[in-house]
Design an enzyme around this catalytic site. Structure first.
Site, PDB file in Angstrom:
ATOM      1  N   LYS A  22       0.844  -1.211   0.000  1.00  9.24           N
ATOM      2  CA  LYS A  22       0.000   0.000   0.000  1.00  9.24           C
ATOM      3  C   LYS A  22       0.873   1.252   0.000  1.00  9.24           C
ATOM      4  O   LYS A  22       0.658   2.172  -0.789  1.00  9.24           O
ATOM      5  CB  LYS A  22      -0.885   0.005   1.249  1.00  9.24           C
ATOM      6  CG  LYS A  22      -1.566   1.329   1.499  1.00  9.24           C
ATOM      7  CD  LYS A  22      -2.364   1.334   2.773  1.00  9.24           C
ATOM      8  CE  LYS A  22      -1.598   1.754   4.004  1.00  9.24           C
ATOM      9  NZ  LYS A  22      -1.326   3.179   4.169  1.00  9.24           N
ATOM     10  N   ASN A  23       1.874   1.284   0.892  1.00 12.97           N
ATOM     11  CA  ASN A  23       2.648   2.513   1.054  1.00 12.97           C
ATOM     12  C   ASN A  23       3.562   2.795  -0.137  1.00 12.97           C
ATOM     13  O   ASN A  23       4.018   3.925  -0.314  1.00 12.97           O
ATOM     14  CB  ASN A  23       3.472   2.465   2.346  1.00 12.97           C
ATOM     15  CG  ASN A  23       2.598   2.656   3.567  1.00 12.97           C
ATOM     16  OD1 ASN A  23       1.401   2.924   3.446  1.00 12.97           O
ATOM     17  ND2 ASN A  23       3.182   2.508   4.744  1.00 12.97           N
ATOM     18  N   ARG A  93      -4.376  10.434   4.948  1.00  8.32           N
ATOM     19  CA  ARG A  93      -3.263  11.379   5.053  1.00  8.32           C
ATOM     20  C   ARG A  93      -2.332  11.311   3.845  1.00  8.32           C
ATOM     21  O   ARG A  93      -1.756  12.310   3.448  1.00  8.32           O
ATOM     22  CB  ARG A  93      -2.438  11.074   6.298  1.00  8.32           C
ATOM     23  CG  ARG A  93      -3.110  11.338   7.585  1.00  8.32           C
ATOM     24  CD  ARG A  93      -2.092  11.215   8.686  1.00  8.32           C
ATOM     25  NE  ARG A  93      -0.953  12.093   8.425  1.00  8.32           N
ATOM     26  CZ  ARG A  93      -0.926  13.373   8.710  1.00  8.32           C
ATOM     27  NH1 ARG A  93      -1.944  13.935   9.287  1.00  8.32           N
ATOM     28  NH2 ARG A  93       0.123  14.113   8.409  1.00  8.32           N
ATOM     29  N   CYS A 117      -4.629  12.726  13.487  1.00 12.32           N
ATOM     30  CA  CYS A 117      -4.579  11.285  13.245  1.00 12.32           C
ATOM     31  C   CYS A 117      -4.390  10.576  14.577  1.00 12.32           C
ATOM     32  O   CYS A 117      -3.772  11.117  15.490  1.00 12.32           O
ATOM     33  CB  CYS A 117      -3.403  11.023  12.306  1.00 12.32           C
ATOM     34  SG  CYS A 117      -2.922   9.335  12.196  1.00 12.32           S
ATOM     35  N   ARG A 122       1.052  14.586  13.401  1.00 10.25           N
ATOM     36  CA  ARG A 122       1.714  14.267  12.127  1.00 10.25           C
ATOM     37  C   ARG A 122       1.818  15.516  11.253  1.00 10.25           C
ATOM     38  O   ARG A 122       1.023  15.725  10.336  1.00 10.25           O
ATOM     39  CB  ARG A 122       0.964  13.153  11.396  1.00 10.25           C
ATOM     40  CG  ARG A 122       1.036  11.852  12.148  1.00 10.25           C
ATOM     41  CD  ARG A 122       0.309  10.755  11.445  1.00 10.25           C
ATOM     42  NE  ARG A 122       1.057  10.208  10.337  1.00 10.25           N
ATOM     43  CZ  ARG A 122       0.634   9.173   9.616  1.00 10.25           C
ATOM     44  NH1 ARG A 122      -0.517   8.606   9.897  1.00 10.25           N
ATOM     45  NH2 ARG A 122       1.364   8.709   8.617  1.00 10.25           N
ATOM     46  N   PRO A 123       2.821  16.359  11.542  1.00  7.60           N
ATOM     47  CA  PRO A 123       2.984  17.584  10.757  1.00  7.60           C
ATOM     48  C   PRO A 123       3.515  17.276   9.352  1.00  7.60           C
ATOM     49  O   PRO A 123       3.992  16.166   9.095  1.00  7.60           O
ATOM     50  CB  PRO A 123       4.016  18.380  11.561  1.00  7.60           C
ATOM     51  CG  PRO A 123       4.807  17.340  12.293  1.00  7.60           C
ATOM     52  CD  PRO A 123       3.881  16.172  12.541  1.00  7.60           C
ATOM     53  N   ASP A 125       5.587  19.753   7.973  1.00  8.02           N
ATOM     54  CA  ASP A 125       6.536  20.862   7.838  1.00  8.02           C
ATOM     55  C   ASP A 125       7.740  20.494   6.975  1.00  8.02           C
ATOM     56  O   ASP A 125       8.257  21.324   6.220  1.00  8.02           O
ATOM     57  CB  ASP A 125       6.992  21.337   9.229  1.00  8.02           C
ATOM     58  CG  ASP A 125       7.589  20.197  10.052  1.00  8.02           C
ATOM     59  OD1 ASP A 125       6.968  19.121  10.104  1.00  8.02           O
ATOM     60  OD2 ASP A 125       8.683  20.379  10.625  1.00  8.02           O
ATOM     61  N   ASP A 313       5.060   0.496  11.797  1.00  5.67           N
ATOM     62  CA  ASP A 313       3.814  -0.116  11.324  1.00  5.67           C
ATOM     63  C   ASP A 313       3.669  -1.577  11.755  1.00  5.67           C
ATOM     64  O   ASP A 313       2.654  -2.205  11.464  1.00  5.67           O
ATOM     65  CB  ASP A 313       3.722  -0.014   9.787  1.00  5.67           C
ATOM     66  CG  ASP A 313       3.358   1.388   9.340  1.00  5.67           C
ATOM     67  OD1 ASP A 313       3.052   2.227  10.199  1.00  5.67           O
ATOM     68  OD2 ASP A 313       3.367   1.647   8.117  1.00  5.67           O
TER      69      ASP A 313
HETATM   70  C1  UD1 Z   1       4.645   6.789   6.307  1.00  2.51           C
HETATM   71  C2  UD1 Z   1       3.726   5.598   6.156  1.00  2.51           C
HETATM   72  C3  UD1 Z   1       3.219   5.136   7.516  1.00  2.51           C
HETATM   73  C4  UD1 Z   1       4.403   4.879   8.448  1.00  2.51           C
HETATM   74  C5  UD1 Z   1       5.335   6.083   8.493  1.00  2.51           C
HETATM   75  C6  UD1 Z   1       6.614   5.825   9.272  1.00  2.51           C
HETATM   76  C7  UD1 Z   1       2.759   5.949   3.986  1.00  2.51           C
HETATM   77  C8  UD1 Z   1       1.569   6.251   3.175  1.00  2.51           C
HETATM   78  N1  UD1 Z   1       2.624   5.988   5.298  1.00  2.51           N
HETATM   79  O1  UD1 Z   1       3.870   7.844   6.877  1.00  2.51           O
HETATM   80  O2  UD1 Z   1       2.470   3.948   7.328  1.00  2.51           O
HETATM   81  O3  UD1 Z   1       3.914   4.634   9.749  1.00  2.51           O
HETATM   82  O4  UD1 Z   1       5.726   6.453   7.158  1.00  2.51           O
HETATM   83  O5  UD1 Z   1       7.311   4.754   8.709  1.00  2.51           O
HETATM   84  O6  UD1 Z   1       3.802   5.650   3.460  1.00  2.51           O
HETATM   85  N2  UD1 Z   1       7.364  14.214  10.692  1.00  2.51           N
HETATM   86  C9  UD1 Z   1       7.630  15.534  10.985  1.00  2.51           C
HETATM   87  N3  UD1 Z   1       7.449  16.449   9.984  1.00  2.51           N
HETATM   88  C10 UD1 Z   1       7.058  16.110   8.727  1.00  2.51           C
HETATM   89  C11 UD1 Z   1       6.802  14.748   8.442  1.00  2.51           C
HETATM   90  C12 UD1 Z   1       6.972  13.827   9.459  1.00  2.51           C
HETATM   91  O7  UD1 Z   1       8.008  15.873  12.103  1.00  2.51           O
HETATM   92  O8  UD1 Z   1       6.923  16.995   7.864  1.00  2.51           O
HETATM   93  C13 UD1 Z   1       7.512  13.200  11.754  1.00  2.51           C
HETATM   94  C14 UD1 Z   1       6.220  12.422  12.011  1.00  2.51           C
HETATM   95  O9  UD1 Z   1       5.365  13.087  12.922  1.00  2.51           O
HETATM   96  C15 UD1 Z   1       6.744  11.104  12.540  1.00  2.51           C
HETATM   97  C16 UD1 Z   1       8.044  10.916  11.754  1.00  2.51           C
HETATM   98  O10 UD1 Z   1       8.426  12.212  11.299  1.00  2.51           O
HETATM   99  O11 UD1 Z   1       7.049  11.230  13.919  1.00  2.51           O
HETATM  100  C17 UD1 Z   1       7.926   9.974  10.577  1.00  2.51           C
HETATM  101  O12 UD1 Z   1       6.833  10.390   9.767  1.00  2.51           O
HETATM  102  P1  UD1 Z   1       6.754  10.087   8.202  1.00  2.51           P
HETATM  103  O13 UD1 Z   1       7.872   9.198   7.786  1.00  2.51           O
HETATM  104  O14 UD1 Z   1       6.609  11.376   7.481  1.00  2.51           O
HETATM  105  O15 UD1 Z   1       5.382   9.308   8.095  1.00  2.51           O
HETATM  106  P2  UD1 Z   1       4.432   9.324   6.838  1.00  2.51           P
HETATM  107  O16 UD1 Z   1       5.237   9.533   5.613  1.00  2.51           O
HETATM  108  O17 UD1 Z   1       3.285  10.230   7.094  1.00  2.51           O
END
Ligand code: UD1
Length: 450
Positions: A22-23, A93, A117, A122-123, A125, A313
């Site tokens: 899926k991801n 998301r 969420c 889940r920012p 930024d 996950d």
């Molecule tokens: C993706 C996966 C999700 C998985 C996660 C971590 C998809 C569709 N989803 O989510 O299933 O649980 O990776 O492996 O692929 N963060 C920030 N700023 C940002 C983005 C993220 O601080 O701009 C933080 C998040 O809050 C979290 C960490 O970084 O603590 C990892 O998040 P991220 O890898 O971005 O998760 P997703 O890509 O949303």
């Protein structure tokens, strides 16, 4: 809304087929927005998140066809739309994956912020920081990210955050950079296999990308992306979930097709609990993993980390397993430190879990017992289903729509292995009528109470 009713305490044994990831599929599908020609995909899982993204892509001018099961042909018909509406984005998301490709190809994008969420704050930024570094003018207004750039410009940028790298953030910035002018270097890029799969698909479309699977990705921008045929990698999270299903039920499952190299940390932790993991070749000639439960599971300590660490996950499913392991286990999540809503529901099934910040301490119990539980998010639902399979008696898992977002017909797969999982409609019936008391008795009570 559906629920699962699980008759537990049955060994799961046999062969299981894993769906495409899926991801990986979601950002790959979104990448069509950056391409001129058709994108033909196979091994696309048939699940709710894929349907949600398809609806969003259609509003953005993409025509989609499903020529066969798990195949998807996508092509952009019109490049005018650039708004990803809140009503579609709030369902999932990962819709944020359209931001980078839209901006890079159409010069503008207006994408609703995904919102809160259940697995924590889940920012986005880092996504915005990366796209701004490529020269985009970005502002957030009325709940929407509004991004504009005549043409993005390559640069060196750092994408690390307080919890490590960002998976979908790396996907967004990498896809956008394929059409930027000049060279982009992404430092602290996510190394997850799903990012590598997207990168490989982009390369087939004509992108020039080096360093996939490492924290430093280098991209030389091209003028256009063309067409591609791509097979999505097998879902490593589903594979891990099925291995844990064998382990928690005292069973033995052969899982195919798999990429054992994507599952090294998961196999290592399962082996520490006593599970035997063997590599083999499935009936179809594709690589398989065989998981065999030990006579007794052993407690262990684990930490969920960015790849190649144990995936966040799989944290909830591993916690379900450790509820049955002899001794005291310690589970920490460094990616989503608040991702523990499943712990309270596992306790309803008889588990002994105490949470301390980003860590849960689990005292293994000899048996779990069936109960009513509520799924709070996708992987939490998988954990509750696994615990229900192992529990004595009947477990009802409500809000199964969370599970359907990310697993293709998991109930059917588990039943083929000997599980007894029944899906049924969980719409609440009418509340029982309120019976008013006898008015004479009520009057007497008032009189005696003054
Ligand atoms: C993706 C996966 C999700 C998985 C996660 C971590 C998809 C569709 N989803 O989510 O299933 O649980 O990776 O492996 O692929 N963060 C920030 N700023 C940002 C983005 C993220 O601080 O701009 C933080 C998040 O809050 C979290 C960490 O970084 O603590 C990892 O998040 P991220 O890898 O971005 O998760 P997703 O890509 O949303």
């Amino acid at each position: 809304m559906d629920k699962f009713v699980i008759e537990g305490d049955r060994q799961l044994t046999g062969r299981a087929r894993v769906s495409g990831s899926k991801n990986a599929a979601l950002p790959i599908m979104a990448a069509v927005l950056a391409a001129d020609g058709p994108l033909q995909l196979s091994a696309v899982p048939d699940l709710a998140d894929v349907h949600s993204l398809l609806r969003l892509l259609e509003t953005l001018g993409v025509h989609a066809e499903r020529p066969a099961e798990n195949q998807l042909d996508l092509v952009v018909e019109t490049t005018q739309p650039h708004v990803a509406d809140y009503d579609l984005v709030r369902r999932m998301r990962a819709s944020i994956c359209v931001l980078g490709p839209l901006l890079a190809r159409r010069g503008r994008a207006c994408v609703s912020l995904p919102g809160g969420c259940n697995i924590g704050h889940r920012p986005i930024d880092l996504h915005l920081k990366g796209l701004a570094a490529l020269g985009a003018d970005i502002r957030v207004e009325r709940g929407y990210v509004i991004a504009q750039a005549t043409r993005l410009r390559g640069t060196s940028l750092f994408l690390g955050g307080p919890y490590g790298s960002t998976v979908t953030g790396t996907c967004n910035v990498m896809t956008a950079a394929t059409l930027a002018e000049g060279r982009t270097v992404i430092e602290a890029a996510a190394c997850e296999p799903e990012v590598v799969d997207l990168g490989n698909c982009l390369r087939q479309l004509g992108a020039k990308i080096e360093g996939l699977g490492t924290p430093r990705i280098e991209i030389d921008g091209v003028d256009r992306l063309g067409t591609a045929q791509h097979r999505v990698i097998p879902d490593r999270i589903e594979t891990a979930t099925l291995m844990i299903a064998a382990a928690i039920t005292g069973g033995h499952i052969e899982i195919t097709p798999v990429r054992p190299d994507h599952l090294v940390a998961v196999c290592e932790v399962l082996e520490r609990t006593g599970v035997r993991i063997e590599r083999s070749t499935g009936d179809d000639g594709l690589p398989a993993l065989v998981a065999t439960a030990p006579a007794a599971l052993v407690a262990t300590t684990l930490t969920a980390l960015p790849y190649p660490g144990i995936p966040t996950d799989v944290q909830a499913q591993l916690m379900a397993l450790l509820c049955r392991a002899e001794g005291i286990s310690v589970v920490t999540d460094k990616v989503f430190p608040d991702r523990f809503l499943h712990a309270a529901e596992l306790v309803r099934l008889g588990a002994r879990i105490v949470r301390e910040g980003p860590t849960a301490v689990i005292h293994g119990v000899p048996r779990l017992s069936g109960a009513n539980v509520m799924a709070s998010d996708l992987r939490a639902s998988a954990a509750l289903v696994l615990a229900g399979l192992a529990a004595e008696g009947t477990t009802t898992v409500r809000r199964i729509y969370h599970l359907d977002r990310g697993y293709q017909r998991l109930d059917e797969k588990l039943n083929r292995l000997g599980g007894q999982v029944t899906r049924s409609d969980d719409r609440p019936g009418p509340a029982p009528p309120h019976r008013a008391g006898d008015p004479r008795k009520h009057a007497r009570r008032l009189a005696t109470n003054g």
